[in-house]
Scaffold this motif. Sequence first.
Motif, PDB file in Angstrom:
ATOM      1  N   ILE A   5     -21.698  -1.388  -7.743  1.00 18.29           N
ATOM      2  CA  ILE A   5     -20.965  -0.937  -6.558  1.00 18.29           C
ATOM      3  C   ILE A   5     -19.765  -0.131  -7.032  1.00 18.29           C
ATOM      4  O   ILE A   5     -19.002  -0.590  -7.884  1.00 18.29           O
ATOM      5  N   GLU A   6     -19.635   1.087  -6.534  1.00 18.48           N
ATOM      6  CA  GLU A   6     -18.459   1.895  -6.855  1.00 18.48           C
ATOM      7  C   GLU A   6     -17.853   2.395  -5.555  1.00 18.48           C
ATOM      8  O   GLU A   6     -18.554   3.011  -4.749  1.00 18.48           O
ATOM      9  N   VAL A   7     -16.591   2.116  -5.370  1.00 24.35           N
ATOM     10  CA  VAL A   7     -15.907   2.512  -4.147  1.00 24.35           C
ATOM     11  C   VAL A   7     -14.661   3.305  -4.541  1.00 24.35           C
ATOM     12  O   VAL A   7     -13.908   2.867  -5.411  1.00 24.35           O
ATOM     13  N   ALA A   8     -14.475   4.480  -3.916  1.00 22.46           N
ATOM     14  CA  ALA A   8     -13.313   5.306  -4.245  1.00 22.46           C
ATOM     15  C   ALA A   8     -12.636   5.798  -2.976  1.00 22.46           C
ATOM     16  O   ALA A   8     -13.272   6.414  -2.123  1.00 22.46           O
ATOM     17  N   SER A   9     -11.373   5.488  -2.846  1.00 26.35           N
ATOM     18  CA  SER A   9     -10.517   5.946  -1.733  1.00 26.35           C
ATOM     19  C   SER A   9     -11.177   5.767  -0.371  1.00 26.35           C
ATOM     20  O   SER A   9     -11.129   6.649   0.476  1.00 26.35           O
ATOM     21  N   ALA A  19      -8.555   0.530   9.788  1.00 29.84           N
ATOM     22  CA  ALA A  19      -8.989  -0.807   9.371  1.00 29.84           C
ATOM     23  C   ALA A  19      -9.051  -0.903   7.851  1.00 29.84           C
ATOM     24  O   ALA A  19      -8.745  -1.937   7.276  1.00 29.84           O
ATOM     25  N   VAL A  20      -9.457   0.170   7.206  1.00 28.74           N
ATOM     26  CA  VAL A  20      -9.512   0.216   5.740  1.00 28.74           C
ATOM     27  C   VAL A  20      -8.710   1.428   5.302  1.00 28.74           C
ATOM     28  O   VAL A  20      -8.959   2.537   5.770  1.00 28.74           O
ATOM     29  N   ARG A  21      -7.718   1.198   4.437  1.00 22.79           N
ATOM     30  CA  ARG A  21      -6.789   2.282   4.126  1.00 22.79           C
ATOM     31  C   ARG A  21      -6.782   2.635   2.645  1.00 22.79           C
ATOM     32  O   ARG A  21      -5.813   2.412   1.946  1.00 22.79           O
ATOM     33  N   GLY A  22      -7.910   3.153   2.170  1.00 19.67           N
ATOM     34  CA  GLY A  22      -7.951   3.613   0.796  1.00 19.67           C
ATOM     35  C   GLY A  22      -8.219   2.501  -0.200  1.00 19.67           C
ATOM     36  O   GLY A  22      -7.317   2.014  -0.862  1.00 19.67           O
ATOM     37  N   ILE A  23      -9.486   2.092  -0.284  1.00 17.59           N
ATOM     38  CA  ILE A  23      -9.865   1.019  -1.205  1.00 17.59           C
ATOM     39  C   ILE A  23     -10.612   1.608  -2.399  1.00 17.59           C
ATOM     40  O   ILE A  23     -11.474   2.468  -2.226  1.00 17.59           O
ATOM     41  N   ASP A  24     -10.262   1.160  -3.608  1.00 18.18           N
ATOM     42  CA  ASP A  24     -10.987   1.534  -4.819  1.00 18.18           C
ATOM     43  C   ASP A  24     -11.434   0.256  -5.510  1.00 18.18           C
ATOM     44  O   ASP A  24     -10.622  -0.639  -5.697  1.00 18.18           O
ATOM     45  N   THR A  57     -14.916   6.794   7.138  1.00 18.38           N
ATOM     46  CA  THR A  57     -14.207   7.956   7.678  1.00 18.38           C
ATOM     47  C   THR A  57     -13.890   8.928   6.543  1.00 18.38           C
ATOM     48  O   THR A  57     -13.982  10.144   6.711  1.00 18.38           O
ATOM     49  N   ALA A  58     -13.513   8.383   5.400  1.00 14.71           N
ATOM     50  CA  ALA A  58     -13.254   9.216   4.231  1.00 14.71           C
ATOM     51  C   ALA A  58     -13.505   8.377   2.992  1.00 14.71           C
ATOM     52  O   ALA A  58     -13.568   7.158   3.051  1.00 14.71           O
ATOM     53  N   GLY A  59     -13.639   9.058   1.851  1.00 14.06           N
ATOM     54  CA  GLY A  59     -13.862   8.356   0.599  1.00 14.06           C
ATOM     55  C   GLY A  59     -15.333   8.206   0.291  1.00 14.06           C
ATOM     56  O   GLY A  59     -16.194   8.581   1.088  1.00 14.06           O
ATOM     57  N   ALA A 214      -4.465  -5.648  -2.495  1.00 12.67           N
ATOM     58  CA  ALA A 214      -3.139  -6.027  -2.989  1.00 12.67           C
ATOM     59  C   ALA A 214      -3.212  -6.400  -4.465  1.00 12.67           C
ATOM     60  O   ALA A 214      -2.239  -6.225  -5.193  1.00 12.67           O
ATOM     61  N   ALA A 215      -4.339  -6.929  -4.909  1.00 19.21           N
ATOM     62  CA  ALA A 215      -4.490  -7.293  -6.309  1.00 19.21           C
ATOM     63  C   ALA A 215      -5.963  -7.451  -6.622  1.00 19.21           C
ATOM     64  O   ALA A 215      -6.758  -7.757  -5.735  1.00 19.21           O
ATOM     65  N   LEU A 216      -6.319  -7.217  -7.892  1.00 19.72           N
ATOM     66  CA  LEU A 216      -7.709  -7.336  -8.294  1.00 19.72           C
ATOM     67  C   LEU A 216      -7.748  -7.892  -9.714  1.00 19.72           C
ATOM     68  O   LEU A 216      -7.027  -7.409 -10.579  1.00 19.72           O
TER      69      LEU A 216
END
Lengths: 327, 289
Positions: A5-9, A19-24, A57-59, A214-216
């Motif tokens: 799984i790869e998630v960018a912005s 609801a989701v504000r820029g997750i990596d 919506t984006a990313g 917030a942390a990973l």
Amino acid sequence: MTAVIEVASLVKKYGELEAVRGIDLSVEQGEVFGFLGPNGAGKTTTISILCTLLRPTAGKARVAGIDVAQDPAAVRRRIGLVFQDPSLDDQLTARENLELHGRIYGVPGAVRKQRIDELLGVVELADRAGSLVKTFSGGMKRRLEIARGVLHHPQVLFLDEPTLGLDPQTRKHIWDYLSALRKREGVTLFMTTHYMDEAEFCDRIAIIDRGTIAALGTPAELKGRIGGDVITLAVADVPAAAREIKERFGIDPLAANGTLRIEVPDGASFLPRLVRELPMPISTVSLSRPSLDDVFLKLTGHAIRTEGASEKDMMRNMGRMWRGGRR
Amino acid sequence: MTTAAQRTTMVTTPFGEVGGGLLGAIYIVWWRDIIRYWRDRARVGASLAQPLLYLVIFGTGLASSLGGGFGSSAGAAGVSYTTFIFPGVISMSVLFTSIFGAMSIVWDREFGFMRELLVAPIDRAAIAVGKTLGGATQAMIQGLILLVLAPFVGVTLSPAVVLEIVVLTFVLAFGLSAMGVALASYMRSMQGFQVVMNFLMMPMFFLSGALFPLVGLPSWMTVLTRLNPASYGIDPIRRTLLGSSGFPVERFAINIFDRTLPIAVEAAIVLAFGLVMLAVAVRAFQRRD
């Protein structure tokens, strides 16, 4: 190890609401990855995007190397999903539910039969294979759903609050089945939860709050972010006690739910001093190793909270009552 | 432990074209509905109560106050009101079953099995088509069960008539189920259900000719009944059922500009309506937020 799984912005907006504000993030094959956060933090939205139920919506988001926005059908073939609410057909038997799933996912007949028997064994439902699902307990349903989720050999099994509404003992069992399946199948588990104790089972955790991470890190790494021990004390006048502690010891305590939390390097020697020197009466005091609750509180400034019932929760309850009343 | 190689073969099998393609997926969705229907026989029994109330109590009551010669004119023999509404009650059963069945999608989509289908690697068109056909099959059976009452209302059945009624009832059930699925696919909560009930289902029922002939009505009502797709589903059922038993049913038939529509044309109207609604439903199901 490769990223499954790869998630960018990643961003998801509902009109004005973000609801989701820029997750990596990136999850390795075979990992157990936990998405930890309160209701409304964006957990379910993120998981829905990864499962191709919502469009970002984006990313970018890639699952099993495939872009979720570009080829949702290919992603769906490679993932399994266990929802927050049971999505079994309760007028069908356990076996029929698995049979239906196998057909939908194109598992060939001979393989399907063998695979269903095998999985019913793993989740210990073999003796109930022919019973209607409506006669099952919550824990049994969840087990059956987990078996169904991996029936077609997905690369990733997504679990949205897999133990929600189950009693602690059943929750423990569900975890046993999940780790058994993970060993057998080598499947990646991506799960959301708001139970802190469950997050401990994960290889890595992302703490999500208000649509951002917030942390990973591993549970140990995250707990390491709190220096030493945690002292929790209950007092009548929380703000006054907080001022006193700051003045006398130079420590900034965190206030939550009518208690104060203090992080200290050596709790065992600090605690007697605190009790002796604090001028106001203390009703209770406890000393503990940091938990993920403490990490969450420290990172987000608030305790993991349960929000008021949403419209969806209300509809869910209505539905339960309605269905319950019919039988 | 399953190896990656095994997993790859799974994806690239000839069955990768999942469940035998679109038709296979439609069949699965339909099959599930039929199994559920069959298992829930108690519901089947209970849902016959309402049509029976209409037929036995409403029908008998109104027949008594109208007298035996309902619809008699110019010296021709009349039709008893109970006989007249018999096809209407069959259609009512079809209408209610179709719409209620489709509305279950709203709940099922948020919290039930429908989500399993929505994340499955199948074309969502299959869900819309499968649900429509599944609902239509159930509604058709619910309607046809009532044929056992035919002897009590003076209607004689022959195999040919039954066959014709099966086809016509299915056409009506298909049109209404497709409409229900299309509506349900745009509804996000059960609150919309009351609206559909009060502003669509009941008016459709009252304006369909189920309870009274659609002739000699005030012009505003004539227009509304002619715009109601259900009218074109019920009329052929009545003409076939009562006509074959020798009742002078042609005088109740729907006419437009003084022309009586052939049964085939009426059925074609309902079928076309159903196909349009199905297209709407398919589009809605294929959309992602």
